[in-house]
Design an enzyme around this catalytic site. Sequence first.
Site, PDB file in Angstrom:
ATOM      1  CG  ASP A 479       3.065  -1.147   0.579  1.00 43.05           C
ATOM      2  OD1 ASP A 479       3.664  -1.668  -0.381  1.00 43.05           O
ATOM      3  OD2 ASP A 479       1.827  -1.188   0.714  1.00 43.05           O
ATOM      4  CG  ASP A 549      -1.496  -5.883  -3.154  1.00 39.24           C
ATOM      5  OD1 ASP A 549      -1.176  -6.081  -1.969  1.00 39.24           O
ATOM      6  OD2 ASP A 549      -1.314  -4.787  -3.732  1.00 39.24           O
TER       7      ASP A 549
END
Length: 740
Positions: A479, A549
């Site tokens: 990430d 997301d």
Amino acid sequence: MHIYFHEKTKTFHLQNDTISYIMTVLPNGHMGQLYYGKRIHDREDFGYLLETAMRSHSAYIADDNTNYSLEHLRQEYPSYGSSDFRQGAIEVLQENGSRISDFVYEGYETCGGKPVLPGLPATYTEDDSEAETLRIFLKDPINGLELTLLYTIFNEGGVIARSACIKNTGEQNVHLLKALSVCLDLPDANYEMIQFSGSWARERYPEYRRLHTGIQSVGSMRGHSSHQQNPFIVLKRPETTEFMGEAMGLSLVYSGNFLAQVDVDTYNTTRVTMGIHPEWFDWKLEPGESFQTPEAVIVFSKDGLNGMSNTFHKLYRTRLARGVWRDRTRPILINNWEATYFDFNEEKLVKIASKAKECGVELFVLDDGWFGARRSDYAGLGDWVPAHELLPNGIKGLSEKIEALGMKFGLWIEPEMINPDSDLYRAHPEWILSVPERRASLSRHQWVLDFSRKDVVDHIHGMIAKILRESKISYIKWDMNRSITECYSKALPADRQGEVFHRYILGVYDLYERLTSEFPEILFESCAGGGARFDPGMLYYAPQAWTSDDTDAVERMKIQYGTSYCYPVSSMGSHVSAVPNHQVDRLTPLKTRADVAYFGTFGYELDLNKLSAEEQEEVKVYTQFMKDHRELIQHGTFYRLQSPFTCNEPAWMVVSPDKKEALVAYFRILSKVNEEFKRLRLAGLDPELCYSVDGKAVRYGDELMNAGLVTSNSTSGVTFPECEPAGDFKSELFYLKACE
Ligand code: GLA
């Protein structure tokens, strides 16, 4: 595929079955662009394509040829200021303060295949017969720089890969203030530009605009390719559709700051440039040093936007992505992030994994929160040691428990980041990107580590590699959750601070290269607060990326549809999540969530224990469906049929390479009453083959592509699975199989 060079006219012609790319040495020694488009015949002399005219108020190179102004010539790698007033591809600040340069043709070289770009991601060949590369050598005798323009033409499809390398063979230091990857001067401006813009949770929405006189551009100055813009633009003719007409895609194989710019002059010629964003870029090149730009891939299609996307998909899936996972279908995973956020312990995780195993899931991924003091997003980044209060047996113990269940284990990391509240920051405050004595802006309570420094990358490598060596880890989610601010490295001198953004991303690539080569069996998925680094640079190291997301099925239709213009289905991380959806609070049927998530890598992002027994049975069916069809979905040819941006019934499909199998996804966002009959025209099938549709009807390929698939109950007596009344957010899949 062939690269012709016509000595007499100094003309290069890169040609394959699909395209021609033609350029010539101009009378002043610069490289001129003659043609890029559908394949045309070769000839010795394309001089007629070089139009010149004496135009009032133009500057010209020499008094004996007032027709010859660079402002009106189409060029391969221009520079501003010597009779060209447009923005160029290169700008060099020299010791005397001049920024004028003049690169003159010296010679060329060709070779089979494609050379590696050191330290940079790029497309590649596995066999020299797949592509041919041309290197054109130019030199500026005054500043001592050698410029090499690299062109690779692939055998298949309308693909040209371009980059430039600048070497300082002189005696003075110079500063590269701009060194773009590609310049494409086109003879007219009758195009629409498509860019892929958005923000967190709504990445890569296509936006269209007619080209206008002046500069139109997109780019990122965030230190990563960003949620906001993607390093990909398309120029298409106004009449071009998904299936017909000319389209040209330009894609930058890079993950840092970028600029994609289209400049239309008042004579309606179009200059397209793409590369590292020149703003804040200043690379000091000492005598003997070289600078290699990232690669830009340009694709020409005469078969509309789907034709262009098909070419990008195949190239990026098979000749950009690397490693053992490139050709494998991807494991069906379950990720605990939306199931638990930071609230978990070993027992809870094992419970989630066990239920998932029961439902056929293959890989359990432990997301954020497993290390250091990371009980919330305020602390712990940088301390890559398991938190024993949550995981008494460490990552090693947990991974063994998961493997004992018969599943693989995966782990989340965010190696480029650091929280102020971390042991790493307390030990090395100088390791963050920040300007001495100035405030360092936080984002998500974190700072960015200075990955331009080798010692920092070494340290992080050591910590991460240790966990990977000790535990049974099959997958990594990497990430990157914030943009870069106060970009300054304490390890570099003042006159090299303009290098930090690029050096940072080179550091990221270096860590990726080390980890992927040391752990070749691990599947890497890149991520950046969802899809803020969904770019070709990342795909070189990690064959899949977390698309967004936003896990809501309806939102995802748009995000995945927009992403598909450049990126293959096999690269898009896509999960079924809980309802009400955590981002938009929407209730969608479980089936619709699965039907959208199939067109990606597929997985789950919820606690399956919280579903009813009936829903758990459904999950088993969906998981099995993906197992049965993932080869077709992830390795087939993808077609966009109806857009979620303009239509209540978005649709897309995949067709197997041999055209004997296809899967069509048809969605209906809002329910309507007493509607018109609907037909969906399919694509990519063999017109001569008969297909059974869900085993219920038999239709020729030409019927399905021209008359269409009847998706409503029709009076002709054909009824496909009921996708009509009752409720919003419905979906239907149609499986087509060629009859024997
Ligand atoms: C980012 C990712 C999410 C999740 C969180 C964890 O937002 O995109 O999937 O991993 O970070 O903090």
